[in-house]
Enzyme design. Structure first.
Site, PDB file in Angstrom:
ATOM      1  N   TYR A 221      -4.702  17.053   0.735  1.00 52.26           N
ATOM      2  CA  TYR A 221      -5.288  15.415   0.960  1.00 52.26           C
ATOM      3  C   TYR A 221      -4.400  14.550   1.700  1.00 52.26           C
ATOM      4  CZ  TYR A 221      -7.394  11.211  -1.199  1.00 52.26           C
ATOM      5  OH  TYR A 221      -8.016  10.122  -1.402  1.00 52.26           O
TER       6      TYR A 221
ATOM      7  N   TRP B 163      -7.289   3.270 -10.926  1.00 53.71           N
ATOM      8  CA  TRP B 163      -6.564   3.484  -9.681  1.00 53.71           C
ATOM      9  C   TRP B 163      -7.350   2.392  -8.687  1.00 53.71           C
ATOM     10  CZ3 TRP B 163      -1.950   4.465  -7.675  1.00 53.71           C
ATOM     11  CH2 TRP B 163      -1.995   4.726  -6.239  1.00 53.71           C
ATOM     12  N   TRP B 164      -8.584   2.455  -8.615  1.00 52.75           N
ATOM     13  CA  TRP B 164      -9.449   1.623  -7.644  1.00 52.75           C
ATOM     14  C   TRP B 164      -9.430   0.252  -8.338  1.00 52.75           C
ATOM     15  CZ3 TRP B 164     -14.766   4.146  -7.758  1.00 52.75           C
ATOM     16  CH2 TRP B 164     -14.831   5.450  -7.260  1.00 52.75           C
TER      17      TRP B 164
ATOM     18  N   TYR C 241       0.923  -1.090   0.142  1.00 57.66           N
ATOM     19  CA  TYR C 241       0.012   0.134  -0.169  1.00 57.66           C
ATOM     20  C   TYR C 241       1.056   1.108  -0.120  1.00 57.66           C
ATOM     21  CZ  TYR C 241      -3.382   3.092   1.309  1.00 57.66           C
ATOM     22  OH  TYR C 241      -4.581   4.461   1.348  1.00 57.66           O
TER      23      TYR C 241
ATOM     24  N   HIS D 297       1.543   4.129  -3.149  1.00 59.00           N
ATOM     25  CA  HIS D 297       1.069   5.320  -3.033  1.00 59.00           C
ATOM     26  C   HIS D 297       2.251   6.360  -3.209  1.00 59.00           C
ATOM     27  CE1 HIS D 297      -2.859   4.338  -1.674  1.00 59.00           C
ATOM     28  NE2 HIS D 297      -3.142   5.680  -1.791  1.00 59.00           N
TER      29      HIS D 297
END
Length: 98
Positions: free
Chosen positions: A34, A70-71, A11, A15
């Site tokens: 963000y 991306w999802w 993860y 990112h």
């Protein structure tokens, strides 16, 4: 949101290599400041973003192709809905201080 156990390093790696076109699209939607926070004990993820407009980066009603890609890429390491959007739980603000 929730990260599947055993995918913590992956993860973070994904990112760290976020696609420039995804960053550009998020900014174009009026999203700024963000951040995603991670509770390592529970693997819960909490996202915070400031938005100048009527949309946000988690909008599942008007998904653009970049977000959908991306999802799709993240679906193997997170709990997701049938459309691969991350499972999210809306939170009610109970305190705010400027």
């Amino acid at each position: 949101m929730k990260l599947k156990p055993g995918f913590e390093a992956e993860y973070e790696r994904r990112h760290a290599a976020i696609w420039p076109e995804l960053v550009e699209m998020i900014h174009a939607q009026g999203v700024s400041n963000y951040s995603i926070y991670w509770d390592r004990d529970t693997n819960l993820l909490f996202a915070y973003q400031e938005v100048s407009g009527d949309t946000n980066s988690q909008d599942t009603e008007n998904v653009d192709p970049i977000t959908q890609r991306w999802w799709d890429q993240m679906a193997d390491i997170m709990e997701v809905n049938p459309d691969n959007s991350p499972v999210t739980i809306p939170l009610q603000e109970v305190f705010h201080l400027d």
